[in-house]
Motif scaffolding. Structure first.
Motif: not given
Length: 306
Positions: A56-62, A124-129, A163-166, A174-175
């Motif tokens: 997830g960290v790899l996905l969010a950053g690089p 969530a990744a599609l939304v981000g893209l 939110i994606t991480a949770a 998430p709650a």
């Protein structure tokens, strides 16, 4: 002088340093940090889902953030030729249409990695893209308006990774407290993005990009940025106190107080001190994010705010 085949290939292909400059590793920190906050706030033991957290960290950053940087540089190459001609595309270090090709390849790689983390993370990744491409690319080009563009980046850099991480850690949505805090810090990031616009007022004006400094002038834009950063944090302080987390509320409130002291100095010379305040104020801002994440991790919170 005869030109060798190797020299021709070097002209046609970008070097590793040019690719790295295009992806801008320094910009990966905010979404990676937000993702880490989401992991912490989920309350799940890190050892039980280490691979998911690392991916997830790899996905969010690089990947996702790197993609957004490549997309932005490609579609901003004409503005950068005015504001920052030394950047990798206008300077010629990224030859031909390689800026666009790398943005497409990074998008595909991001989707492939996101698919490994489950359907909710993939969506969530599609939304981000979509936000990354819509921010810079026509016909949407959200960045043409500072209110819309900065909102898109703030939500994709802070809210979405949190939110994606949770979600990735639990496999569930998430709650509500986590959703609300992630949203608030994403809104506050709108002000952070405005800080980046002070350095390019001239070029943005010439290219008719309506950032907040162009729309409202430097002084008014600085006030807006400070208010937009401060109000969500003040709300978080109130929520933490409401959720019986007084020490976390006090810590975030203290960090906000220091920010407000720095804001007064920033407002005295917005253009000259924007970079300074971005370094100081943003550091305090993201520290408050992590304090809040740990508060949510160890608090006995209801699944909803009702």
């Amino acid at each position: 002088m005869e030109i060798t085949r190797t020299e021709i290939l070097r002209r046609d292909w970008p070097g590793p340093s040019a690719v790295l400059a295009l992806l801008k590793p320094i910009t990966w920190f905010p979404p990676m940090w937000a993702y880490a906050c989401g992991v912490i706030s989920s309350g799940q033991p890190l050892s039980a889902a280490f691979i998911a957290a690392a991916l997830g960290v790899l996905l969010a950053g690089p990947l996702l953030c790197g993609t957004s940087q490549a997309v932005n540089d490609w579609f901003d190459r004409h503005v950068d030729a005015i504001n920052e001609p030394d950047r990798v595309i206008p300077s010629g270090r990224m030859p031909g249409r390689w800026g666009l090709y790398i943005a497409i390849l990074m998008s595909l790689l991001s989707m492939a990695v996101a698919s490994l983390l489950g359907p909710l993370v993939f969506i969530a990744a599609l939304v981000g893209l979509a936000l990354a491409w819509g921010y810079s690319a026509p016909p949407f080009r959200f960045k043409q308006n500072g209110w819309i563009g900065n909102a898109a980046v703030g939500l994709s850099y802070e809210t979405l990774p949190w939110i994606t991480a949770a979600t990735a850690m639990t496999g569930l949505m998430p709650a509500n407290p986590i959703l609300l805090v992630g949203l608030l810090y994403g809104i506050g990031a709108h002000g952070i993005l405005t800080l980046n616009d002070f350095k390019s007022i001239r070029g943005d004006s010439e290219m008719k990009i309506s950032t907040l400094p162009v729309l409202h002038g430097a002084q008014a834009a600085a006030r807006i940025a400070c208010i937009v950063m401060a109000l969500p944090q003040l709300t978080v302080v109130g929520l933490l106190a409401y959720w019986s987390l007084p020490y976390h509320a006090l810590a975030v409130g203290g960090l906000l107080t220091v920010q407000m002291v720095c804001m007064r100095r920033f407002l005295g010379d917005p253009v000259g001190r924007a970079v300074w305040y971005s370094a100081v104020g943003v550091g305090l801002y993201v520290t408050g994010m992590m304090v809040t994440a740990f508060g949510l991790r160890y608090a006995a919170l209801p699944p909803s705010l009702g």
